[in-house]
Design an enzyme around this catalytic site. Structure first.
Site, short mmCIF file in Angstrom:
data_model
loop_
_atom_site.label_atom_id
_atom_site.label_comp_id
_atom_site.label_asym_id
_atom_site.label_seq_id
_atom_site.Cartn_x
_atom_site.Cartn_y
_atom_site.Cartn_z
N ASP A 213 1.63 -3.80 -9.65
CA ASP A 213 1.42 -5.10 -10.30
C ASP A 213 1.80 -5.04 -11.77
O ASP A 213 2.44 -5.95 -12.31
CB ASP A 213 -0.05 -5.54 -10.16
CG ASP A 213 -0.52 -5.48 -8.71
OD1 ASP A 213 0.34 -5.41 -7.81
OD2 ASP A 213 -1.74 -5.48 -8.48
N SER B 72 -3.05 -12.00 -11.53
CA SER B 72 -3.35 -12.63 -12.82
C SER B 72 -3.89 -11.57 -13.79
O SER B 72 -3.69 -11.69 -15.00
CB SER B 72 -4.35 -13.78 -12.65
OG SER B 72 -5.55 -13.32 -12.10
N TYR C 227 -10.12 -0.97 0.17
CA TYR C 227 -8.92 -0.47 -0.51
C TYR C 227 -9.05 1.03 -0.76
O TYR C 227 -8.16 1.82 -0.47
CB TYR C 227 -8.74 -1.23 -1.84
CG TYR C 227 -7.46 -0.92 -2.59
CD1 TYR C 227 -6.29 -1.63 -2.32
CD2 TYR C 227 -7.43 0.06 -3.58
CE1 TYR C 227 -5.12 -1.35 -3.02
CE2 TYR C 227 -6.26 0.34 -4.27
CZ TYR C 227 -5.11 -0.37 -4.01
OH TYR C 227 -3.95 -0.10 -4.70
N HIS D 95 0.83 -1.21 0.00
CA HIS D 95 0.00 0.00 0.00
C HIS D 95 0.87 1.26 0.00
O HIS D 95 0.47 2.31 0.50
CB HIS D 95 -0.98 0.00 1.18
CG HIS D 95 -2.11 -0.99 0.98
ND1 HIS D 95 -3.37 -0.62 0.56
CD2 HIS D 95 -2.14 -2.34 1.08
CE1 HIS D 95 -4.13 -1.70 0.47
NE2 HIS D 95 -3.41 -2.76 0.76
N GLY E 66 -7.66 -14.55 -8.59
CA GLY E 66 -8.32 -14.04 -7.38
C GLY E 66 -7.55 -14.28 -6.11
O GLY E 66 -8.05 -14.05 -5.01
N ALA E 67 -6.29 -14.74 -6.21
CA ALA E 67 -5.51 -15.05 -5.01
C ALA E 67 -4.62 -13.89 -4.60
O ALA E 67 -3.92 -13.96 -3.61
CB ALA E 67 -4.66 -16.30 -5.26
N ASP F 107 2.44 1.97 -3.11
CA ASP F 107 2.54 2.40 -4.52
C ASP F 107 1.69 3.62 -4.81
O ASP F 107 2.14 4.56 -5.45
CB ASP F 107 2.29 1.24 -5.51
CG ASP F 107 0.92 0.59 -5.43
OD1 ASP F 107 0.13 0.91 -4.51
OD2 ASP F 107 0.63 -0.25 -6.33
C1 GLA Z 1 -3.09 -4.39 -4.88
C2 GLA Z 1 -2.97 -3.27 -5.90
C3 GLA Z 1 -1.54 -2.71 -5.92
C4 GLA Z 1 -1.07 -2.36 -4.51
C5 GLA Z 1 -1.33 -3.52 -3.56
C6 GLA Z 1 -0.99 -3.18 -2.14
O1 GLA Z 1 -2.32 -5.50 -5.29
O2 GLA Z 1 -3.29 -3.74 -7.18
O3 GLA Z 1 -1.48 -1.59 -6.77
O4 GLA Z 1 -1.68 -1.18 -4.06
O5 GLA Z 1 -2.67 -3.95 -3.60
O6 GLA Z 1 0.37 -2.99 -1.98
#
Ligand code: GLA
Length: 386
Positions: free
Chosen positions: A171, A126, A225, A35, A121-122, A37
């Site tokens: 990601d 993906s 989130y 959290h 979904g894990a 990014d």
């Molecule tokens: C998810 C979001 C990422 C990041 C993480 C937490 O994976 O897609 O951008 O914020 O949560 O680090």
């Protein structure tokens, strides 16, 4: 048969010829930097040896036609008349086509077959893998240069605006730019990356990265989130900066008592997590597995107590991992509220570690975990082209 062979064989069967082009993009696991990014901070993920693989050939028109072996469905769309029909997996492909075209890329159509082995979904990204494999496919058939940060940004745009998920850049960046054998320290403001190797153990053996899937899934995750993002923005506004990345720990400690307790905890996590992440990258460069593990453990406490994004199962899993002699450190990884933990483990003791953690987790939760021992892999790439 490997995933790539499976996809090539399916292409051959469908089109009566070997695929002239094959591309792939990996899922990811984040070692530390959670959290951070969307706070313009630092993350330290690695691309894993699980991917989406796409075999394809160009078309002469503007049609894209893809058969998904996993969903047993074919998606067909026209590049000149893209429409969001909320159709599931196909929207990721359309979204990337949309984002590329919005940003001036002239795209050509193609047809192909795809499949993946990134668990869906894990929390192992993906969707980012699908986006970056799609971007790679368009890059190859349309003939523009591959610019990893740019492709990551446009894939994130697709996810934010077309699919409607408000994620940060981590990601997509790691799926675009990962490097085999390494994790990547990513500065999420500049998108400058630095690759760092996995540290060896004290006796010079390899360490292994183990993903521990609790099999619990996040429920109302989008709202939680987005709520965390808003709380971070409120904290940044209080400090008068663009993002929490710009607040030093000293500045935070001087003013923290003027913040309400909740915002204070949220900001504390992000500010300390950025420091831990930078220190973790240094530990990796210094081949210090023990320090990296300790920082991972501290990160988990921060997510559990200050950012409050773990659930009971994640806490049980992390404690089970940490109690093993083979374990240097463990923490929940990804968005939180369910999903996976990640552990850094002595490479020669992995099997015993996996057996013990599985048993302990099962006993305490009555759930059967899924466990993946992972290799750091390359980001989105061309497997073959002729
Ligand atoms: C998810 C979001 C990422 C990041 C993480 C937490 O994976 O897609 O951008 O914020 O949560 O680090």
């Amino acid at each position: 048969m490997s995933l790539q062979e499976h996809v090539a064989a399916a292409f051959q069967e469908k089109f009566g010829t070997a695929p002239p082009l094959m591309v792939r993009a990996p899922g990811r696991v984040n070692l530390i930097g959670e959290h951070t990014d969307y706070n313009d901070g630092f993350v330290l993920p690695m691309a894993i040896d699980r991917e989406i693989c796409l075999a394809l050939r160009p078309r002469d028109d503007d049609q894209v036609s893809v058969h998904s072996l996993d969903f047993e469905e074919t998606a067909v769309f026209q590049l000149t008349s893209l429409q969001n029909t909320n159709s599931g997996w196909a929207e990721y492909l359309k979204g990337v086509a949309w984002a590329l075209q919005e940003n001036g890329y002239a795209l050509r159509g193609w047809e192909g077959v795809m499949a993946g082995d990134v668990p869906k979904g894990a929390g192992l990204s993906s969707s980012a893998a699908l986006e970056l494999a799609t971007a790679r496919a368009f890059q190859q058939v349309s003939g523009f240069a591959w610019d990893a940060p740019q492709m990551a940004k446009l894939s994130q745009l697709a996810e934010n605006k077309w699919v409607g998920v408000n994620c940060g850049i981590m990601d997509q960046m790691i799926s675009a730019a990962g490097e085999a054998g390494h994790a990547l320290l990513i500065d999420c403001r500049s998108l400058v990356t630095q690759s760092v190797p996995l540290p060896p153990t004290l006796d010079g053996s390899e360490t292994a990265v183990v993903i521990l899937d609790t099999t619990t899934r996040r429920g109302l995750v989008d709202s939680a989130y987005n709520e965390r993002r808003q709380q971070c923005e409120a904290a940044a506004a209080f400090f008068g900066v663009k993002a929490l990345r710009d607040v030093s720990i000293t500045e935070f400690l001087e003013a923290a008592d003027q913040l309400d307790p909740l915002t204070q905890r949220r900001a504390k996590h992000v500010i300390t997590e950025n420091l831990r992440t930078l220190n973790a990258a240094k530990a990796m460069q210094n081949a210090d597995a023990a320090l990296l593990g300790q920082l991972m453990n501290e990160s988990h406490v921060s997510m559990r107590d200050d950012f409050e994004i773990t659930n009971d199962e994640l806490n049980v899993m992390v404690a089970a991992a940490q109690s093993q002699p083979a374990c240097f450190g463990a923490r929940m990884t990804g968005g939180g509220f369910g999903g996976c933990a990640v552990a850094l483990v002595h490479g020669e003791m992995v099997d015993a570690f996996v057996t013990a953690v599985k048993q302990q987790y099962q006993q305490q939760t009555s759930l059967t975990p899924k466990i993946y021992v992972c290799q750091p892999s390359d980001g989105a790439s061309v497997v073959s082209s002729s």
